[in-house]
Design a protein around this motif. Structure first.
Motif, PDB file in Angstrom:
ATOM      1  N   VAL A   4      74.135  54.770  59.966  1.00 29.69           N
ATOM      2  CA  VAL A   4      74.480  56.118  59.710  1.00 29.69           C
ATOM      3  C   VAL A   4      73.576  57.296  59.417  1.00 29.69           C
ATOM      4  N   ASN A   5      73.847  58.117  60.620  1.00 27.14           N
ATOM      5  CA  ASN A   5      72.589  59.161  60.731  1.00 27.14           C
ATOM      6  C   ASN A   5      72.994  60.535  59.676  1.00 27.14           C
ATOM      7  N   LEU A   6      72.461  60.657  58.683  1.00 29.30           N
ATOM      8  CA  LEU A   6      72.368  61.756  57.710  1.00 29.30           C
ATOM      9  C   LEU A   6      71.435  62.583  58.306  1.00 29.30           C
ATOM     10  N   GLY A   7      72.523  63.788  57.711  1.00 27.18           N
ATOM     11  CA  GLY A   7      71.820  65.381  58.670  1.00 27.18           C
ATOM     12  C   GLY A   7      70.928  65.744  57.047  1.00 27.18           C
ATOM     13  N   ARG A   8      69.482  66.585  57.038  1.00 27.75           N
ATOM     14  CA  ARG A   8      68.607  66.992  56.182  1.00 27.75           C
ATOM     15  C   ARG A   8      68.850  68.026  55.577  1.00 27.75           C
ATOM     16  N   THR A   9      69.391  68.390  54.014  1.00 32.79           N
ATOM     17  CA  THR A   9      69.559  69.124  53.690  1.00 32.79           C
ATOM     18  C   THR A   9      68.692  70.368  53.041  1.00 32.79           C
ATOM     19  N   GLY A  10      67.341  68.886  52.625  1.00 27.79           N
ATOM     20  CA  GLY A  10      66.068  69.315  52.348  1.00 27.79           C
ATOM     21  C   GLY A  10      66.314  70.329  50.990  1.00 27.79           C
ATOM     22  N   ARG A  11      67.006  70.142  50.315  1.00 33.00           N
ATOM     23  CA  ARG A  11      67.665  70.402  49.078  1.00 33.00           C
ATOM     24  C   ARG A  11      68.284  69.812  48.208  1.00 33.00           C
ATOM     25  N   TYR A 123      76.414  53.954  53.385  1.00 34.79           N
ATOM     26  CA  TYR A 123      75.146  55.728  53.002  1.00 34.79           C
ATOM     27  C   TYR A 123      74.222  55.380  52.978  1.00 34.79           C
ATOM     28  N   TRP A 124      73.251  56.225  52.491  1.00 38.47           N
ATOM     29  CA  TRP A 124      72.175  55.904  51.912  1.00 38.47           C
ATOM     30  C   TRP A 124      71.681  57.456  51.419  1.00 38.47           C
ATOM     31  N   GLY A 125      71.430  57.867  50.305  1.00 43.35           N
ATOM     32  CA  GLY A 125      71.930  58.868  49.841  1.00 43.35           C
ATOM     33  C   GLY A 125      70.197  58.805  48.506  1.00 43.35           C
ATOM     34  N   ASN A 126      69.200  59.369  48.199  1.00 42.15           N
ATOM     35  CA  ASN A 126      68.361  59.408  47.367  1.00 42.15           C
ATOM     36  C   ASN A 126      69.182  61.070  46.006  1.00 42.15           C
ATOM     37  N   ARG A 127      67.948  60.363  44.886  1.00 44.54           N
ATOM     38  CA  ARG A 127      68.030  61.894  43.613  1.00 44.54           C
ATOM     39  C   ARG A 127      67.234  62.465  43.556  1.00 44.54           C
ATOM     40  N   ASN A 128      65.597  62.128  44.231  1.00 46.68           N
ATOM     41  CA  ASN A 128      64.594  63.157  44.840  1.00 46.68           C
ATOM     42  C   ASN A 128      64.232  63.524  45.452  1.00 46.68           C
ATOM     43  N   TRP A 129      64.590  62.757  47.192  1.00 49.93           N
ATOM     44  CA  TRP A 129      64.421  63.456  48.754  1.00 49.93           C
ATOM     45  C   TRP A 129      64.486  63.060  49.688  1.00 49.93           C
ATOM     46  N   GLU A 130      64.827  63.489  50.791  1.00 51.26           N
ATOM     47  CA  GLU A 130      65.447  63.237  51.443  1.00 51.26           C
ATOM     48  C   GLU A 130      65.451  61.729  51.697  1.00 51.26           C
ATOM     49  N   PRO A 131      66.697  61.380  52.469  1.00 48.69           N
ATOM     50  CA  PRO A 131      67.967  62.595  52.655  1.00 48.69           C
ATOM     51  C   PRO A 131      68.155  62.071  50.458  1.00 48.69           C
ATOM     52  N   TYR A 132      69.253  63.407  50.509  1.00 44.76           N
ATOM     53  CA  TYR A 132      69.321  63.708  49.236  1.00 44.76           C
ATOM     54  C   TYR A 132      70.860  62.724  49.283  1.00 44.76           C
ATOM     55  N   MET A 133      71.364  63.087  47.827  1.00 39.37           N
ATOM     56  CA  MET A 133      72.731  62.561  47.500  1.00 39.37           C
ATOM     57  C   MET A 133      73.661  63.248  48.568  1.00 39.37           C
ATOM     58  N   GLY A 134      73.646  64.826  48.209  1.00 38.94           N
ATOM     59  CA  GLY A 134      74.300  65.247  48.925  1.00 38.94           C
ATOM     60  C   GLY A 134      74.415  65.013  50.618  1.00 38.94           C
ATOM     61  N   ASP A 135      73.671  64.596  51.027  1.00 42.16           N
ATOM     62  CA  ASP A 135      73.282  64.276  52.652  1.00 42.16           C
ATOM     63  C   ASP A 135      74.695  63.195  52.980  1.00 42.16           C
ATOM     64  N   ALA A 136      74.709  62.270  52.043  1.00 46.96           N
ATOM     65  CA  ALA A 136      74.692  60.914  52.600  1.00 46.96           C
ATOM     66  C   ALA A 136      76.954  61.336  51.684  1.00 46.96           C
ATOM     67  N   VAL A 137      76.988  62.139  50.532  1.00 52.62           N
ATOM     68  CA  VAL A 137      78.066  62.321  50.647  1.00 52.62           C
ATOM     69  C   VAL A 137      79.100  62.913  51.422  1.00 52.62           C
ATOM     70  N   ARG A 138      78.005  64.253  51.754  1.00 53.77           N
ATOM     71  CA  ARG A 138      78.742  64.993  53.299  1.00 53.77           C
ATOM     72  C   ARG A 138      79.388  64.387  54.061  1.00 53.77           C
ATOM     73  N   ALA A 139      78.142  63.304  54.591  1.00 48.20           N
ATOM     74  CA  ALA A 139      78.207  62.697  55.975  1.00 48.20           C
ATOM     75  C   ALA A 139      79.303  61.473  55.661  1.00 48.20           C
ATOM     76  N   ALA A 140      79.817  61.177  54.727  1.00 48.80           N
ATOM     77  CA  ALA A 140      80.802  60.391  54.537  1.00 48.80           C
ATOM     78  C   ALA A 140      81.907  61.128  54.314  1.00 48.80           C
ATOM     79  N   TYR A 141      81.897  62.381  54.036  1.00 44.45           N
ATOM     80  CA  TYR A 141      83.047  63.249  54.011  1.00 44.45           C
ATOM     81  C   TYR A 141      83.232  63.401  55.930  1.00 44.45           C
ATOM     82  N   ASP A 142      82.158  63.652  56.371  1.00 47.59           N
ATOM     83  CA  ASP A 142      82.249  64.712  57.767  1.00 47.59           C
ATOM     84  C   ASP A 142      83.238  63.068  58.182  1.00 47.59           C
ATOM     85  N   ASP A 143      83.106  61.779  58.549  1.00 49.01           N
ATOM     86  CA  ASP A 143      83.386  60.631  58.786  1.00 49.01           C
ATOM     87  C   ASP A 143      84.936  60.348  58.841  1.00 49.01           C
TER      88      ASP A 143
END
Length: 410
Positions: A4-11, A123-143
């Motif tokens: 799964v390709n995740l977007g990068r929010t940088g936050r 879906y893979w998301g990190n606590r402290n660096w990209e891809p962040y957890m929010g990236d993963a949740v958003r990608a899963a939701y969009d899918d």
């Protein structure tokens, strides 16, 4: 199964002040089977996707300080102090191996899920660096996915190794604005699942055999010391780890779980067995704050006076060879052993070993199938651990309780 390709929010998601509860639920953001807060969910649940939750790490020199700001968020540590602790990342050109390791773990997990008939994207998301957890949740939701089963890359109970991940799940749900639509459960702490323990048992066996070859006159029972090592944490956090109603000693569930795993690893050995002890590493707090001891380097320095000729380091607190293993063990602890004049061998972490990856699939299937507790694999008397964290579990005694998923409040 395609990655799964995740977007990068940088936050990193800001801390949530509250998370949504379903009517009558004891557990926020949970699936219907987990909302009641039972210790073990023995009801089948249909999930849409897996959320692989990592710690995260910098991937270049420019990332190091922003990454450390995320790790220490809320503690008011100035950049000058952060730079003092950034040297091990700088040594590796600012690149932590942890993200590459989690990419490999995600690919291996996808492969084993498919091979075992579990058709779920990871879906893979990190606590402290990209891809962040929010990236993963958003990608899963969009899918189109609404029920996620989280697997944190940490096996034990404590604030930093369990509850903080659960807080980040809550932060991500609120930050993405999908908290009323997505549910996130979490697999149990897997410290004593055979998939996690077996790689260490095998590693100790192989390392002892290698030492016998390297030192042909070695008396394993008398001249080898096995040091099981894990990340030190504040003593107050250790005491608060695990459910408050269980008396697990002054180091709480964190200490009890590690000792139980070490005992299981040593029990799996045959022939002469050396002495062992649990030690700690990678302390990062101020001297005024008590942290778990003894430090691995302090212990290694004492070994020659007891006639120890070889030390076997077993990093049971870690799932992969990330920075705390490469720098703190393979550099600092190994150097301490050389200075002490003793042979040092370090056992590999599970990484993407087959037993470990299959163990993660086993944990996934436990929740999908609603496996009975009596049918769940555990190699110590402490487990199988809870599917739903108990009230007051793993408090951060300095920051208090913040909203968290996969457990009964607070």
């Amino acid at each position: 199964m395609a990655a799964v390709n995740l977007g990068r929010t940088g936050r990193k998601s800001p801390a949530a002040s509250a998370v949504p509860f379903a009517p009558g639920a004891l557990v926020p953001g949970a699936t219907a089977a987990a909302r009641s807060g039972r210790e073990h969910v023995q009801e089948p649940t249909r999930y849409d996707a897996i959320l692989l939750a990592g710690f995260g790490g910098p991937e270049g020199q420019d990332d190091v300080i922003p990454f450390l700001r995320n790790v220490t968020r809320g503690r008011g540590i100035p950049d000058e102090r952060l730079e003092e602790v950034a040297h091990h990342y700088r040594h590796y050109d600012g690149v932590s191996p942890i993200n590459a390791q989690n990419r490999a773990l995600r690919a291996a997990l996808e492969e084993r899920l498919t091979a075992r008939g579990v058709n779920l994207p990871v879906y893979w998301g990190n606590r402290n660096w990209e891809p962040y957890m929010g990236d993963a949740v958003r990608a899963a939701y969009d899918d189109g996915h609404r029920r996620l089963l989280a697997i944190a890359t940490s096996a034990y109970s404590s604030y930093s190794s369990c509850r903080q991940y659960r807080e980040d799940f809550a932060d991500a749900l609120v930050d993405t604005g999908v908290g009323d639509e997505i549910q996130i459960d979490k697999v149990r702490q897997f410290f004593d699942h055979p998939g996690f323990v077996t790689p260490f048992s095998d590693g100790v066996r192989e390392a002892l055999n290698d030492l016998r070859v390297q030192l042909s006159d070695l008396d394993v029972a008398r001249e080898v010391e096995v040091l099981f090592t894990t990340h030190s944490i504040p003593s107050t956090d250790a005491a608060a780890s695990g459910p408050a109603e269980r008396d697990l000693g002054p180091e709480g569930a964190y200490g009890a779980q590690h000792r139980a795993v070490a005992e299981a690893v040593m029990a799996a050995q045959t022939g002469a067995r050396p002495e062992w002890q649990l030690v700690y590493q990678s302390r990062s707090g101020p001297p005024s704050m008590p942290w778990l001891e003894p430090d691995i380097n302090d212990v290694i320095r004492t070994l020659p006076e007891r006639g120890i000729r070889a030390v076997l380091i077993v990093p049971i607190g870690f799932v992969s060879d990330h920075m705390e293993v490469l720098w703190d063990l393979d550099n600092e602890a190994a150097e301490t052993a050389r200075e002490a004049g003793i042979v040092c061998v370090r056992v590999p972490t599970p990484g993407v070993q087959a037993d470990y990856v299959d163990g993660l699939v086993d944990l996934t299937l436990e929740r999908i199938n609603g496996t009975a507790v009596t049918d769940r694999a555990a190699v110590t008397q402490l487990g199988p651990w809870y599917d739903v964290c108990r009230p007051g579990c793993c408090e951060n005694t300095r920051l208090g309780f913040k909203p968290a998923l996969a457990g009964i409040a607070p």
